[in-house]
Design a protein around this motif. Sequence first.
Motif, mmCIF file in Angstrom:
data_model
loop_
_atom_site.group_PDB
_atom_site.id
_atom_site.type_symbol
_atom_site.label_atom_id
_atom_site.label_comp_id
_atom_site.label_asym_id
_atom_site.label_seq_id
_atom_site.Cartn_x
_atom_site.Cartn_y
_atom_site.Cartn_z
ATOM 1 N N ASN A 70 5.415 58.899 17.238
ATOM 2 C CA ASN A 70 4.643 57.666 17.110
ATOM 3 C C ASN A 70 5.034 56.818 15.902
ATOM 4 O O ASN A 70 4.837 55.606 15.902
ATOM 5 N N GLU A 71 5.578 57.468 14.862
ATOM 6 C CA GLU A 71 5.846 56.732 13.634
ATOM 7 C C GLU A 71 6.945 57.439 12.845
ATOM 8 O O GLU A 71 6.956 58.660 12.742
ATOM 9 N N GLY A 83 3.793 62.286 15.134
ATOM 10 C CA GLY A 83 3.704 62.195 16.586
ATOM 11 C C GLY A 83 2.643 63.123 17.118
ATOM 12 O O GLY A 83 1.780 63.613 16.378
ATOM 13 N N GLU A 84 2.728 63.379 18.421
ATOM 14 C CA GLU A 84 1.764 64.264 19.073
ATOM 15 C C GLU A 84 2.352 64.806 20.360
ATOM 16 O O GLU A 84 3.334 64.285 20.885
ATOM 17 N N PHE A 85 1.747 65.880 20.845
ATOM 18 C CA PHE A 85 2.104 66.461 22.134
ATOM 19 C C PHE A 85 0.857 67.131 22.699
ATOM 20 O O PHE A 85 -0.156 67.272 22.004
ATOM 21 N N GLU A 86 0.935 67.510 23.938
ATOM 22 C CA GLU A 86 -0.198 68.138 24.611
ATOM 23 C C GLU A 86 0.160 69.581 24.940
ATOM 24 O O GLU A 86 1.230 69.864 25.467
ATOM 25 N N PRO A 108 -1.624 66.697 17.067
ATOM 26 C CA PRO A 108 -0.823 65.793 16.223
ATOM 27 C C PRO A 108 0.072 66.622 15.300
ATOM 28 O O PRO A 108 -0.246 67.767 14.972
ATOM 29 N N PHE A 109 1.198 66.035 14.890
ATOM 30 C CA PHE A 109 2.070 66.722 13.942
ATOM 31 C C PHE A 109 2.662 65.726 12.952
ATOM 32 O O PHE A 109 2.761 64.533 13.238
ATOM 33 N N ALA A 126 14.117 58.951 14.716
ATOM 34 C CA ALA A 126 13.866 60.392 14.718
ATOM 35 C C ALA A 126 13.646 60.872 16.142
ATOM 36 O O ALA A 126 13.080 60.152 16.974
ATOM 37 N N GLU A 127 14.126 62.068 16.398
ATOM 38 C CA GLU A 127 13.898 62.750 17.672
ATOM 39 C C GLU A 127 13.275 64.097 17.366
ATOM 40 O O GLU A 127 13.659 64.760 16.397
ATOM 41 N N VAL A 128 12.320 64.495 18.194
ATOM 42 C CA VAL A 128 11.651 65.783 18.015
ATOM 43 C C VAL A 128 11.687 66.515 19.345
ATOM 44 O O VAL A 128 11.476 65.910 20.397
ATOM 45 N N GLU A 129 11.958 67.818 19.276
ATOM 46 C CA GLU A 129 11.924 68.643 20.485
ATOM 47 C C GLU A 129 11.228 69.957 20.176
ATOM 48 O O GLU A 129 11.147 70.379 19.024
#
Length: 191
Positions: A70-71, A83-86, A108-109, A126-129
Motif C-alpha cells: 500500500n505504501e 501493506g496487508e494480506f488476508e 497489516p505489515f 517494492a515487491e513483497v511475496e
Amino acid sequence: MAEIRGVNNNCCPTKPFTGGKIVVRQLIGEKEKQRVLDIRITLPVDAYGQPIKPPIEQIIDVFAKKLEVNEVIVIPDKVIVRGEFEVKAIYVACLPSQPVHAVEKIIPFTIDIDLPGTRKGMDADAEVEIEYIDYDLPDGEDHVCTCPPSPATCPIEFTVSIVLKAVAKVYADREIQIGEIGAGVPTGPKG
C-alpha cells in the motif's frame, strides 16, 4: 520475378545533435529483507464474547491471499514498506456432523529495509511475496480434541507463522551533460 524492396520507417531526422542535458533515472540501491510474522487467529465472537463459529477439531489448510503493498516511503538510509494480506483457514468444526468452516483475517505489515545512500524524496518501488506459511494449534502436536462429546476441549484460536520477503529499489533522477555529436565520431569501421 517480383522485386522485394526494404523500407526503413524507423529513421531519425538528420538534424545534428548539438549537445545538451538529459535526465536519466538511475538505480541508487536495491536490497531485500525477510520478516517473520507470528499471528494469533481467534474465531470471531459476538457482543457477549461467545464464539460465532464452532471450535476447531482439525485444521485442513491455512493460506494467504490478496497480498498488497500500500505504501513505500523513503527516509534517510531506509525504505519502509507497508501493506496487508488476508489469512484464511479452513477447518473441521467440533460438531457431531463435523462440517467444514473457514475463518479469515486481514493482517497489516510493515518492513523496514536499510539502504544506505537513500534520501527523503527519492522514488522507490517494492515487491513483497510470501515465502513460507505454517500453523499450530495450542499445545502443538500434543493437542487432543475430544470432539464430540466435549467441544469445550477444542480450541477457538491458533497461531500462523508467515515469512515475508520484500525487495526494495530506490531511484533518483540524474541530469547528464551530453556533448556535440559529430566531432571525433569515426566514419568507418575500426581495423
